[in-house]
Design a protein around this motif. Structure first.
Motif, mmCIF file in Angstrom:
data_model
loop_
_atom_site.group_PDB
_atom_site.id
_atom_site.type_symbol
_atom_site.label_atom_id
_atom_site.label_comp_id
_atom_site.label_asym_id
_atom_site.label_seq_id
_atom_site.Cartn_x
_atom_site.Cartn_y
_atom_site.Cartn_z
ATOM 1 N N HIS A 79 0.805 -1.224 0.000
ATOM 2 C CA HIS A 79 0.000 0.000 0.000
ATOM 3 C C HIS A 79 0.834 1.269 0.000
ATOM 4 O O HIS A 79 0.292 2.357 -0.195
ATOM 5 C CB HIS A 79 -0.952 -0.007 1.201
ATOM 6 N N GLY A 80 2.136 1.161 0.212
ATOM 7 C CA GLY A 80 3.007 2.330 0.218
ATOM 8 C C GLY A 80 3.006 3.004 1.582
ATOM 9 O O GLY A 80 2.100 2.823 2.387
ATOM 10 N N ILE A 81 4.019 3.804 1.830
ATOM 11 C CA ILE A 81 4.175 4.481 3.108
ATOM 12 C C ILE A 81 2.992 5.407 3.392
ATOM 13 O O ILE A 81 2.526 5.500 4.520
ATOM 14 C CB ILE A 81 5.496 5.283 3.130
ATOM 15 N N ASP A 82 2.489 6.069 2.369
ATOM 16 C CA ASP A 82 1.399 7.028 2.573
ATOM 17 C C ASP A 82 0.032 6.500 2.132
ATOM 18 O O ASP A 82 -0.936 7.252 2.085
ATOM 19 C CB ASP A 82 1.710 8.343 1.875
ATOM 20 N N GLY A 83 -0.061 5.207 1.795
ATOM 21 C CA GLY A 83 -1.343 4.598 1.461
ATOM 22 C C GLY A 83 -1.840 4.842 0.050
ATOM 23 O O GLY A 83 -3.011 4.634 -0.246
ATOM 24 N N GLY A 85 -0.910 3.150 -2.593
ATOM 25 C CA GLY A 85 -0.852 1.925 -3.386
ATOM 26 C C GLY A 85 0.419 1.774 -4.190
ATOM 27 O O GLY A 85 0.472 0.987 -5.131
ATOM 28 N N ASP A 86 1.461 2.513 -3.811
ATOM 29 C CA ASP A 86 2.694 2.504 -4.592
ATOM 30 C C ASP A 86 3.869 1.884 -3.833
ATOM 31 O O ASP A 86 4.997 2.347 -3.901
ATOM 32 C CB ASP A 86 3.053 3.927 -5.024
ATOM 33 N N GLY A 87 3.591 0.793 -3.145
ATOM 34 C CA GLY A 87 4.632 0.108 -2.393
ATOM 35 C C GLY A 87 5.602 -0.644 -3.284
ATOM 36 O O GLY A 87 5.459 -0.689 -4.510
ATOM 37 N N ILE A 88 6.580 -1.265 -2.668
ATOM 38 C CA ILE A 88 7.636 -1.972 -3.386
ATOM 39 C C ILE A 88 7.104 -3.212 -4.117
ATOM 40 O O ILE A 88 7.599 -3.566 -5.180
ATOM 41 C CB ILE A 88 8.796 -2.339 -2.426
ATOM 42 N N VAL A 89 6.082 -3.858 -3.581
ATOM 43 C CA VAL A 89 5.547 -5.070 -4.216
ATOM 44 C C VAL A 89 4.898 -4.739 -5.568
ATOM 45 O O VAL A 89 5.226 -5.367 -6.581
ATOM 46 C CB VAL A 89 4.595 -5.822 -3.258
ATOM 47 N N PRO A 90 3.991 -3.752 -5.651
ATOM 48 C CA PRO A 90 3.451 -3.423 -6.983
ATOM 49 C C PRO A 90 4.520 -2.864 -7.928
ATOM 50 O O PRO A 90 4.416 -3.039 -9.145
ATOM 51 C CB PRO A 90 2.361 -2.396 -6.707
ATOM 52 N N ALA A 91 5.546 -2.232 -7.378
ATOM 53 C CA ALA A 91 6.622 -1.726 -8.235
ATOM 54 C C ALA A 91 7.375 -2.872 -8.910
ATOM 55 O O ALA A 91 8.015 -2.675 -9.932
ATOM 56 C CB ALA A 91 7.595 -0.873 -7.414
ATOM 57 N N ARG A 92 7.260 -4.072 -8.351
ATOM 58 C CA ARG A 92 7.912 -5.251 -8.915
ATOM 59 C C ARG A 92 6.973 -6.051 -9.821
ATOM 60 O O ARG A 92 7.266 -7.177 -10.179
ATOM 61 C CB ARG A 92 8.421 -6.158 -7.793
ATOM 62 N N GLY A 93 5.809 -5.488 -10.152
ATOM 63 C CA GLY A 93 4.930 -6.125 -11.123
ATOM 64 C C GLY A 93 3.665 -6.758 -10.575
ATOM 65 O O GLY A 93 2.847 -7.254 -11.339
ATOM 66 N N PHE A 94 3.482 -6.773 -9.274
ATOM 67 C CA PHE A 94 2.251 -7.317 -8.715
ATOM 68 C C PHE A 94 1.127 -6.285 -8.840
ATOM 69 O O PHE A 94 1.389 -5.097 -8.998
ATOM 70 C CB PHE A 94 2.463 -7.699 -7.243
ATOM 71 N N PRO A 95 -0.134 -6.732 -8.766
ATOM 72 C CA PRO A 95 -1.253 -5.791 -8.900
ATOM 73 C C PRO A 95 -1.171 -4.675 -7.860
ATOM 74 O O PRO A 95 -0.854 -4.909 -6.699
ATOM 75 C CB PRO A 95 -2.487 -6.663 -8.663
ATOM 76 N N ARG A 96 -1.475 -3.476 -8.299
ATOM 77 C CA ARG A 96 -1.418 -2.305 -7.430
ATOM 78 C C ARG A 96 -2.714 -2.197 -6.636
ATOM 79 O O ARG A 96 -3.802 -2.221 -7.217
ATOM 80 C CB ARG A 96 -1.216 -1.065 -8.281
ATOM 81 N N PRO A 97 -2.612 -2.063 -5.315
ATOM 82 C CA PRO A 97 -3.837 -1.883 -4.524
ATOM 83 C C PRO A 97 -4.376 -0.469 -4.722
ATOM 84 O O PRO A 97 -3.650 0.433 -5.136
ATOM 85 C CB PRO A 97 -3.368 -2.099 -3.084
ATOM 86 N N PRO A 98 -5.638 -0.261 -4.403
ATOM 87 C CA PRO A 98 -6.196 1.083 -4.560
ATOM 88 C C PRO A 98 -5.595 2.042 -3.533
ATOM 89 O O PRO A 98 -5.159 1.634 -2.457
ATOM 90 C CB PRO A 98 -7.691 0.879 -4.295
ATOM 91 N N SER A 99 -5.594 3.305 -3.875
ATOM 92 C CA SER A 99 -5.160 4.340 -2.947
ATOM 93 C C SER A 99 -6.224 4.510 -1.869
ATOM 94 O O SER A 99 -7.424 4.478 -2.145
ATOM 95 C CB SER A 99 -4.966 5.667 -3.691
#
Length: 155
Positions: A79-83, A85-99
């Motif tokens: 989910h990223g530090i600020d929520g 949805g731009d965390g390290i996991v989606p940056a590696r190609g996994f589905p991006r969670p909603p903001s």
């Protein structure tokens, strides 16, 4: 070589264990019945989840601080530090969670986030076995704090 016949015998016993059917008599229990009433205080799983949701702790700085810590451990990688949805996991190609700043999630109740953490949603698996109920509430409180901070900065 002697063990082979013993192992074959074990397998057969495991498949043909004696058991009792519902409502059958049993000499194992004092009342003679195979079925036993659950112990006092037993709560059905669905009821337990409802009770936990009703026991939402009060929103306090300590709860939000705990939520921030737990969020960093369990949530930020997706989910990223600020929520957003731009965390390290989606940056590696996994589905991006909603903001968390999407209008539908800003409108969502803390119980919604608690339930999603518990049961999962979409491609997210549930964390009920990893995150204690009180910590789920703490994370939900922290998500609300992220939403408030993000909305104040105009997304």
């Amino acid at each position: 070589m002697v063990l082979l016949p013993l192992l074959c015998g074990c397998h057969q016993n495991m498949e043909q264990q004696s058991r009792y059917d519902d409502f059958e008599r049993s000499p194992l229990n004092a009342n003679g019945s195979a079925m036993q009433a659950p112990p006092d205080g037993t709560v059905a799983q669905d009821t337990a989840a409802a009770i936990l949701q009703e026991q939402r702790p009060a929103m306090t700085p300590a709860l939000i601080a705990r939520g921030r810590e737990r969020y960093g451990i369990y949530c930020s990688m997706c989910h990223g530090i600020d929520g957003r949805g731009d965390g390290i996991v989606p940056a590696r190609g996994f589905p991006r969670p909603p903001s968390y700043l999407e209008p539908r999630l800003i409108a969502a109740s803390p119980a919604h986030f608690y339930t999603v953490i518990t049961d999962g949603y979409g491609v997210m698996y549930g964390y009920a076995d990893r995150v204690a109920p009180r910590d789920r509430w703490a994370i939900a409180a922290y998500v609300r704090a992220l939403q408030t901070a993000g909305s104040a900065h105009g997304h």
